[in-house]
Scaffold this active site. Structure first.
Site, PDB file in Angstrom:
ATOM      1  N   GLU A  31     -12.163   3.478  -1.214  1.00 41.54           N
ATOM      2  CA  GLU A  31     -11.624   4.552  -2.058  1.00 41.54           C
ATOM      3  C   GLU A  31     -11.461   4.114  -3.498  1.00 41.54           C
ATOM      4  O   GLU A  31     -11.644   4.914  -4.413  1.00 41.54           O
ATOM      5  CB  GLU A  31     -10.219   4.946  -1.567  1.00 41.54           C
ATOM      6  N   VAL A  32     -11.026   2.881  -3.680  1.00 44.00           N
ATOM      7  CA  VAL A  32     -10.699   2.412  -5.033  1.00 44.00           C
ATOM      8  C   VAL A  32     -11.713   1.339  -5.427  1.00 44.00           C
ATOM      9  O   VAL A  32     -11.813   0.295  -4.760  1.00 44.00           O
ATOM     10  CB  VAL A  32      -9.264   1.846  -5.093  1.00 44.00           C
ATOM     11  N   ASN A  49     -12.799  -3.331   2.270  1.00 45.15           N
ATOM     12  CA  ASN A  49     -13.836  -2.303   2.346  1.00 45.15           C
ATOM     13  C   ASN A  49     -14.717  -2.373   1.106  1.00 45.15           C
ATOM     14  O   ASN A  49     -14.225  -2.611  -0.001  1.00 45.15           O
ATOM     15  CB  ASN A  49     -13.195  -0.911   2.429  1.00 45.15           C
ATOM     16  N   ASP A  62       0.854  -1.196   0.000  1.00 44.15           N
ATOM     17  CA  ASP A  62       0.000   0.000   0.000  1.00 44.15           C
ATOM     18  C   ASP A  62       0.890   1.246   0.000  1.00 44.15           C
ATOM     19  O   ASP A  62       1.912   1.305   0.680  1.00 44.15           O
ATOM     20  CB  ASP A  62      -0.906  -0.010   1.237  1.00 44.15           C
ATOM     21  N   ILE A  63       0.481   2.238  -0.777  1.00 46.12           N
ATOM     22  CA  ILE A  63       1.276   3.461  -0.916  1.00 46.12           C
ATOM     23  C   ILE A  63       1.275   4.284   0.374  1.00 46.12           C
ATOM     24  O   ILE A  63       2.167   5.088   0.604  1.00 46.12           O
ATOM     25  CB  ILE A  63       0.745   4.289  -2.117  1.00 46.12           C
ATOM     26  N   HIS A 119      -6.936  -5.919   1.984  1.00 44.27           N
ATOM     27  CA  HIS A 119      -5.789  -5.410   2.730  1.00 44.27           C
ATOM     28  C   HIS A 119      -5.252  -6.542   3.600  1.00 44.27           C
ATOM     29  O   HIS A 119      -6.024  -7.258   4.241  1.00 44.27           O
ATOM     30  CB  HIS A 119      -6.214  -4.280   3.673  1.00 44.27           C
ATOM     31  N   HIS A 166     -10.194  -5.214  -3.410  1.00 40.61           N
ATOM     32  CA  HIS A 166      -8.850  -5.412  -2.861  1.00 40.61           C
ATOM     33  C   HIS A 166      -8.974  -5.879  -1.429  1.00 40.61           C
ATOM     34  O   HIS A 166      -9.827  -5.418  -0.683  1.00 40.61           O
ATOM     35  CB  HIS A 166      -7.997  -4.144  -2.945  1.00 40.61           C
TER      36      HIS A 166
HETATM   37  P1  5GP Z   1      -9.795   1.372   0.417  1.00 37.06           P
HETATM   38  O1  5GP Z   1     -10.121   2.549   1.277  1.00 37.06           O
HETATM   39  O2  5GP Z   1     -10.400   1.518  -0.961  1.00 37.06           O
HETATM   40  O3  5GP Z   1     -10.119   0.071   1.079  1.00 37.06           O
HETATM   41  O4  5GP Z   1      -8.226   1.356   0.273  1.00 37.06           O
HETATM   42  C1  5GP Z   1      -7.539   1.839  -0.829  1.00 37.06           C
HETATM   43  C2  5GP Z   1      -6.069   1.749  -0.495  1.00 37.06           C
HETATM   44  O5  5GP Z   1      -5.347   1.944  -1.690  1.00 37.06           O
HETATM   45  C3  5GP Z   1      -5.589   2.806   0.509  1.00 37.06           C
HETATM   46  O6  5GP Z   1      -5.011   2.132   1.626  1.00 37.06           O
HETATM   47  C4  5GP Z   1      -4.566   3.609  -0.293  1.00 37.06           C
HETATM   48  O7  5GP Z   1      -3.462   4.010   0.485  1.00 37.06           O
HETATM   49  C5  5GP Z   1      -4.171   2.645  -1.412  1.00 37.06           C
HETATM   50  N1  5GP Z   1      -3.760   3.290  -2.650  1.00 37.06           N
HETATM   51  C6  5GP Z   1      -4.404   4.289  -3.297  1.00 37.06           C
HETATM   52  N2  5GP Z   1      -3.764   4.611  -4.428  1.00 37.06           N
HETATM   53  C7  5GP Z   1      -2.688   3.778  -4.497  1.00 37.06           C
HETATM   54  C8  5GP Z   1      -1.637   3.636  -5.467  1.00 37.06           C
HETATM   55  O8  5GP Z   1      -1.553   4.322  -6.475  1.00 37.06           O
HETATM   56  N3  5GP Z   1      -0.700   2.671  -5.204  1.00 37.06           N
HETATM   57  C9  5GP Z   1      -0.759   1.888  -4.077  1.00 37.06           C
HETATM   58  N4  5GP Z   1       0.196   0.991  -3.919  1.00 37.06           N
HETATM   59  N5  5GP Z   1      -1.742   2.003  -3.167  1.00 37.06           N
HETATM   60  C10 5GP Z   1      -2.685   2.945  -3.373  1.00 37.06           C
END
Ligand code: 5GP
Length: 123
Positions: free
Chosen positions: A99-100, A91, A33-34, A106, A104
């Site tokens: 967010e994405v 999520n 994760d970034i 985690h 995915h």
């Molecule tokens: P969500 O809130 O959708 O469950 O988590 C999305 C995750 O994707 C976050 O923890 C965020 O830090 C990670 N993320 C967002 N953009 C990028 C990216 O461009 N590269 C990587 N490696 N992680 C990302």
């Protein structure tokens, strides 16, 4: 909701954006994760256009569902997290602050992780 092929993880899968890869097979890709929220914070994504766990388990071929879940376990094993312990989390939707919009999982580990959820919901 239709899958958005321009989401950031779709771009990572297509190789248009780099990632710090930890695992890849025909079903899944895993990368750091970034913005890590634990000493180890890795994301595992299926190779296919799926928004959420509900979408994935309803629409993906059984071989992909199995292969993806096996990949999650393999990544935890590869990272040495099985014995000390780790947490998986996926999520989905607004209430979970997804967010994405590409499924995915985690994987968090590397230290004691604290309570599972916000204390508001426990006694
Ligand atoms: P969500 O809130 O959708 O469950 O988590 C999305 C995750 O994707 C976050 O923890 C965020 O830090 C990670 N993320 C967002 N953009 C990028 C990216 O461009 N590269 C990587 N490696 N992680 C990302």
């Amino acid at each position: 909701m239709a899958y958005d092929p321009n989401n950031i993880f779709a771009k990572i899968l297509r190789g248009e954006i780099p990632c710090n890869k930890v695992y890849e097979d025909e079903f899944a890709l895993a990368f750091h994760d970034i913005n890590p929220q634990a000493p180890v914070h890795v994301l595992v994504i299926p190779k296919g256009e799926y928004i959420s766990m509900a979408d994935f388990t309803k629409s993906a071929p059984a071989e992909l569902v199995t292969g993806f879940m096996r990949a999650v376990g393999a990544v935890a094993d590869q990272l040495g997290l099985v014995e000390p312990g780790y947490r998986t989390l996926a999520n989905a939707g607004d209430n979970a602050h997804q967010e994405v919009p590409h499924l995915h999982i985690h994987i968090f580990g590397g230290a004691p992780l604290g309570p599972m959820l916000d204390k508001r919901f426990s006694g």
